[in-house]
Design an enzyme around this catalytic site. Structure first.
Site: not given
Length: 286
Positions: A102, A202, A169, A224
């Site tokens: 598995r 960004e 960002k 972005d």
């Protein structure tokens, strides 16, 4: 060849933790039904079309479960596969084969799905200068394998985590009080802590792109959630002063158009957070 973040120690730690999660105090299904002395063989059967990934990892998992198990590998990582292909045979103690089954499948199916999707997107941007990047939108504690799969599929790894690159960002910029303030504070931090890290900023519009160019001191400008027209305008405005990266909601339907705008990089979170696993099975050889 393994990327630098796949060390012997990190790989062994992952495998041990994953096996402990699955086995607990014993694989009682196998221990109860299969004689301890039984020796058997199984094949890794491909049941879908795509790019195979995780073969090298499977070898390490099987070795950790039982070092006496032997593998005969026919298909290596990064190879195109189709239904009916056999990637490898594993032979030895039957209980051990079943115990490893598995974890081997879980890892290989997901890694192969990522490698397959990465390859598909790369095909869509072939002929352009754009390079396909992954992101940090990964499964907790599975990141190194998902990023490894992106490489196997022909993509490029972005930063591994928060520690090896600075990406300023929108929230960083807003909290810092603006583009200039965020970049200036970052340089002060790097000097104060004696660190050398690349800086990506960004931007959300052409005005913010101008602010980055006016401030300078970065290594890449991220564009972005911009439209293709906005991207094309931004790339022309930057004019090669910094590498550019398109990001935000990029799909199979839009990536070719995005690449044609002239951006250097395209980051796609869906490479790791929204993939469909490749169907694989470990079947007993009768």
């Amino acid at each position: 060849m393994r990327p630098s973040y796949i060390t012997d120690e990190s790989l062994k730690q992952f495998i041990k933790q994953a096996l402990a999660e699955d086995i607990g105090d014993g694989d009682h299904s196998s221990l109860a039904s299969i004689p301890d002395s039984a020796q058997n063989e199984a094949k890794l059967l491909v049941k879908g079309t795509g790019i195979l990934a995780g073969v090298e990892l499977a070898q390490e998992i099987i070795r950790e479960v039982d070092a006496t198990l032997t593998l005969e590998v026919f298909i290596t990582d990064g190879t195109p596969v189709k239904p009916g292909d056999i990637a490898f045979y594993v032979a030895g103690k039957a209980q051990s084969i079943l115990t490893a089954e598995r974890l081997v499948l879980n890892c290989m199916q997901r890694m192969s799905g990522i490698a397959t999707f990465t390859h598909q997107l790369n095909q869509l941007i072939a002929g352009t200068n754009a390079r396909l990047l992954d992101t940090r939108k990964t499964t907790p504690n599975f990141r190194m394998l998902e990023k490894w799969a992106v490489l196997i599929g022909g993509g490029v790894n972005h930063r591994y985590g928060l520690f090896d690159m600075i990406i300023l960002k929108d929230n960083h910029v807003d909290y810092a009080g603006g583009i200039k303030q965020a970049i200036t504070a970052t340089h002060e931090y790097l000097q104060r802590t004696n660190r050398q890290l690349k800086i990506v900023v960004e931007t959300r519009n052409l005005q913010e792109v101008r602010q980055v160019l006016d401030t300078g001191g970065v290594d890449r400008i991220m564009l972005d959630n911009m439209t293709p027209d906005q991207l094309r305008e931004a790339v022309q405005f930057i004019n090669g002063q910094y590498p550019t990266e398109a990001s935000g909601g990029i799909t199979e339907e839009t990536i070719a158009t995005i690449a044609a705008t002239g951006v250097d990089f395209i980051s796609v979170g869906a490479l790791t957070h929204s993939i469909r696993s490749l169907d694989l099975s470990l079947k007993a050889k009768k």
